[in-house]
Design a protein around this motif. Structure first.
Motif, PDB file in Angstrom:
ATOM      1  N   ARG A   1      18.913   9.395  -3.131  1.00  0.00           N
ATOM      2  CA  ARG A   1      18.434   8.059  -2.785  1.00  0.00           C
ATOM      3  C   ARG A   1      17.829   8.061  -1.389  1.00  0.00           C
ATOM      4  NH1 ARG A   1      21.150   3.596  -5.182  1.00  0.00           N
ATOM      5  NH2 ARG A   1      21.680   2.773  -3.125  1.00  0.00           N
ATOM      6  N   TYR A   2      16.724   7.302  -1.251  1.00  0.00           N
ATOM      7  CA  TYR A   2      16.024   7.211   0.027  1.00  0.00           C
ATOM      8  C   TYR A   2      15.695   5.754   0.323  1.00  0.00           C
ATOM      9  CZ  TYR A   2      15.362  12.269  -0.226  1.00  0.00           C
ATOM     10  OH  TYR A   2      15.568  13.634  -0.299  1.00  0.00           O
ATOM     11  N   ALA A   3      15.540   5.462   1.620  1.00  0.00           N
ATOM     12  CA  ALA A   3      15.120   4.133   2.069  1.00  0.00           C
ATOM     13  C   ALA A   3      13.599   4.109   2.180  1.00  0.00           C
ATOM     14  CB  ALA A   3      15.759   3.804   3.406  1.00  0.00           C
ATOM     15  N   LEU A   4      12.968   3.155   1.507  1.00  0.00           N
ATOM     16  CA  LEU A   4      11.513   2.990   1.524  1.00  0.00           C
ATOM     17  C   LEU A   4      11.207   1.772   2.382  1.00  0.00           C
ATOM     18  CD1 LEU A   4      11.021   3.445  -2.326  1.00  0.00           C
ATOM     19  CD2 LEU A   4      11.108   5.224  -0.576  1.00  0.00           C
ATOM     20  N   ARG A   5      10.510   1.970   3.516  1.00  0.00           N
ATOM     21  CA  ARG A   5      10.318   0.903   4.490  1.00  0.00           C
ATOM     22  C   ARG A   5       8.839   0.691   4.796  1.00  0.00           C
ATOM     23  NH1 ARG A   5      14.950   3.655   6.873  1.00  0.00           N
ATOM     24  NH2 ARG A   5      16.793   2.305   6.784  1.00  0.00           N
ATOM     25  N   TRP A   6       8.493  -0.573   5.096  1.00  0.00           N
ATOM     26  CA  TRP A   6       7.136  -0.915   5.519  1.00  0.00           C
ATOM     27  C   TRP A   6       7.183  -2.222   6.299  1.00  0.00           C
ATOM     28  CZ3 TRP A   6       9.098  -1.405   0.660  1.00  0.00           C
ATOM     29  CH2 TRP A   6       9.068  -2.688   0.090  1.00  0.00           C
ATOM     30  N   GLN A   7       6.132  -2.502   7.049  1.00  0.00           N
ATOM     31  CA  GLN A   7       6.036  -3.730   7.822  1.00  0.00           C
ATOM     32  C   GLN A   7       5.637  -4.891   6.912  1.00  0.00           C
ATOM     33  OE1 GLN A   7       6.893  -4.201  10.975  1.00  0.00           O
ATOM     34  NE2 GLN A   7       7.423  -2.033  11.225  1.00  0.00           N
TER      35      GLN A   7
ATOM     36  N   ARG B   1       0.832  -1.202   0.000  1.00  0.00           N
ATOM     37  CA  ARG B   1       0.000   0.000   0.000  1.00  0.00           C
ATOM     38  C   ARG B   1       0.872   1.259   0.000  1.00  0.00           C
ATOM     39  NH1 ARG B   1      -4.953  -0.234   3.143  1.00  0.00           N
ATOM     40  NH2 ARG B   1      -4.549   1.905   3.849  1.00  0.00           N
ATOM     41  N   ARG B   2       0.521   2.201  -0.852  1.00  0.00           N
ATOM     42  CA  ARG B   2       1.306   3.436  -0.961  1.00  0.00           C
ATOM     43  C   ARG B   2       1.360   4.210   0.346  1.00  0.00           C
ATOM     44  NH1 ARG B   2      -1.783   5.579  -6.365  1.00  0.00           N
ATOM     45  NH2 ARG B   2      -0.816   4.185  -7.898  1.00  0.00           N
ATOM     46  N   ASP B   3       0.263   4.183   1.109  1.00  0.00           N
ATOM     47  CA  ASP B   3       0.222   4.991   2.333  1.00  0.00           C
ATOM     48  C   ASP B   3       0.763   4.241   3.550  1.00  0.00           C
ATOM     49  OD1 ASP B   3      -1.842   3.191   2.508  1.00  0.00           O
ATOM     50  OD2 ASP B   3      -3.323   4.628   3.214  1.00  0.00           O
ATOM     51  N   ARG B   4       1.338   3.051   3.346  1.00  0.00           N
ATOM     52  CA  ARG B   4       1.925   2.286   4.436  1.00  0.00           C
ATOM     53  C   ARG B   4       3.457   2.350   4.425  1.00  0.00           C
ATOM     54  NH1 ARG B   4      -2.509   2.647   6.227  1.00  0.00           N
ATOM     55  NH2 ARG B   4      -3.895   0.957   6.866  1.00  0.00           N
ATOM     56  N   VAL B   5       4.018   3.160   3.554  1.00  0.00           N
ATOM     57  CA  VAL B   5       5.468   3.203   3.360  1.00  0.00           C
ATOM     58  C   VAL B   5       6.050   4.418   4.080  1.00  0.00           C
ATOM     59  CG1 VAL B   5       7.337   3.299   1.661  1.00  0.00           C
ATOM     60  CG2 VAL B   5       5.210   2.057   1.130  1.00  0.00           C
ATOM     61  N   GLN B   6       7.157   4.192   4.784  1.00  0.00           N
ATOM     62  CA  GLN B   6       7.904   5.265   5.444  1.00  0.00           C
ATOM     63  C   GLN B   6       9.158   5.545   4.632  1.00  0.00           C
ATOM     64  OE1 GLN B   6       8.828   4.565   9.581  1.00  0.00           O
ATOM     65  NE2 GLN B   6      10.640   5.899   9.504  1.00  0.00           N
ATOM     66  N   VAL B   7       9.489   6.815   4.468  1.00  0.00           N
ATOM     67  CA  VAL B   7      10.661   7.220   3.681  1.00  0.00           C
ATOM     68  C   VAL B   7      11.691   7.846   4.614  1.00  0.00           C
ATOM     69  CG1 VAL B   7      11.505   8.573   1.737  1.00  0.00           C
ATOM     70  CG2 VAL B   7       9.178   7.630   1.690  1.00  0.00           C
TER      71      VAL B   7
END
Length: 381
Positions: free
Chosen positions: A366-372, A295-301
């Motif tokens: 560059r960024y880290a894209l994180r999610w559970q 889900r797009r809105d579940r990602v932390q940058v």
């Protein structure tokens, strides 16, 4: 009142005896192209069902078969338990609201509604006073009281949509079919008419079947949402359940809020070009080709941490990939930040401005894209 004369299913001890609309393995082909594939659907009296699907999925064909404009090749259509095979469109008790409105341009608003009452084959209304009462009640229902004398050319697009709906309702249909009824309206009118449709349906207690290619419209209006894909009914569910747990990757793609990651599952992880992320527990034992939806809105940058090989930040249940920031799209209450992953694919992160505001990303960084991992949806490829 108009609502008191709608045809309803019989009720025993508060339970409807039969479905308002029942499709039994309905199929239709045009030449070698299968438009519908054994569609089975039961709609309860008083339900507002939305049919979601992309262009060419068979949505409009389905409505045309129910209305009697076309005949199914296989299966049957029932309204209140009555098989409609062999019945022409005007004998079915089914109302149809066209996307193009299909109003008579040379008639007034009043006469557009009165025409069907006066000239229908079954039980035409001859008494002028009764025609006036029924037309006025229908116009009042859609908020157009006092506009009956106007010509169609003198009213706005939103008012034309209401007239088209009133013309359908004045005939007291058993089932109301709406073929992308909001598609010809601008954004503000779409929102307004969506509210009006739900109000009218609830006031009448009627059965509405509404087709659309807009996922937000389908989720907002339907008491249940049915998804058509390539002529097949692939899921029907409550809006929230369908949104949170789409039954297939096709459904997830139609909802237009997920990032796909395709790779090979093994050892509880999904590996693909430039990523290696944990799978949710339900897919921990999978081996072979698989597809994950995030889900797009579940990602932390966060700022990228080079050298970790994409295997995360120490938490085995937290997924991590690296993306290069490209641009953002502002859409009023939300912002969509777009990144390019190492495989060259786009990865999108959605920020709802009422909950969180996006950082000031720098193009090319560059960024880290994180999610559970628990929030990942996994499908066998």
């Amino acid at each position: 009142m108009l609502g008191s004369t709608l045809v309803r299913a019989p009720v025993v001890e508060g339970r409807a005896v039969t479905a308002a609309l029942h499709l039994h393995a309905v199929g239709k082909s045009f030449g070698r192209v299968a438009a519908l594939r054994a569609v089975t659907l039961a709609v309860d009296p008083g339900e507002y069902i939305t049919i979601l699907g992309p262009s060419g999925s068979g949505k409009s064909t389905l409505l045309r078969l129910i209305a009697g404009f076309d005949r199914p090749d296989t299966g049957r259509v029932e309204v209140l338990g009555q098989d409609l095979a062999g019945r022409s469109a005007h004998e079915r008790g089914v109302g149809f609201v066209f996307q193009s409105f299909a109003l008579f341009p040379h008639l007034s608003v009043f006469e557009n509604l009165a025409f069907g009452l006066r000239y229908r084959r079954h039980a035409p209304v001859i008494d002028a006073a009764q025609v006036g009462r029924e037309v006025d009640a229908a116009l009042a229902l859609v908020g157009l009281s006092g506009l009956g004398a106007r010509s169609v050319a003198q009213i706005s697009g939103g008012q034309k949509q209401r007239v088209a709906l009133a013309r359908c309702l004045v005939g007291k249909p058993r089932v109301v079919l709406l073929d992308e009824p909001l598609g010809a309206l601008d954004a503000n009118l779409r929102d307004q008419m969506a509210l009006e449709l739900t109000r009218i349906q609830r006031q009448l207690g009627g059965t509405f079947l509404h087709v659309t290619g807009n996922e937000q419209e389908a989720l907002a209006l339907g008491s249940r949402v049915a998804v058509l894909d390539q002529g097949a009914l692939v899921q029907i569910d409550m809006p929230r359940r369908l949104f949170e747990r789409p039954a297939s990757s096709q459904v997830a793609r139609l909802l237009n809020c997920f990032n796909p990651l395709s790779g090979q599952a093994a050892g509880g992880r999904l590996a693909g070009p430039a990523f290696d992320v944990p799978l949710p527990d339900v897919a921990a034992q999978w081996h072979g080709a698989a597809l994950c939806m995030v889900r797009r809105d579940r990602v932390q940058v966060d700022a990228d941490q080079p050298g970790n090989g994409g295997r995360g930040d120490g938490d085995p249940r937290r997924a991590h990939i690296t993306g290069t920031y490209l641009a953002s799209e502002y859409a009023g209450s939300r912002v969509l930040a777009i990144f390019r992953t190492g495989a060259g694919a786009h990865f999108e992160v959605e920020y709802h401005l009422s909950h969180r505001r996006p950082p000031a990303f720098v193009a090319g960084r560059r960024y880290a894209l994180r999610w559970q991992a628990a929030e990942t949806l996994a499908y066998a490829a």
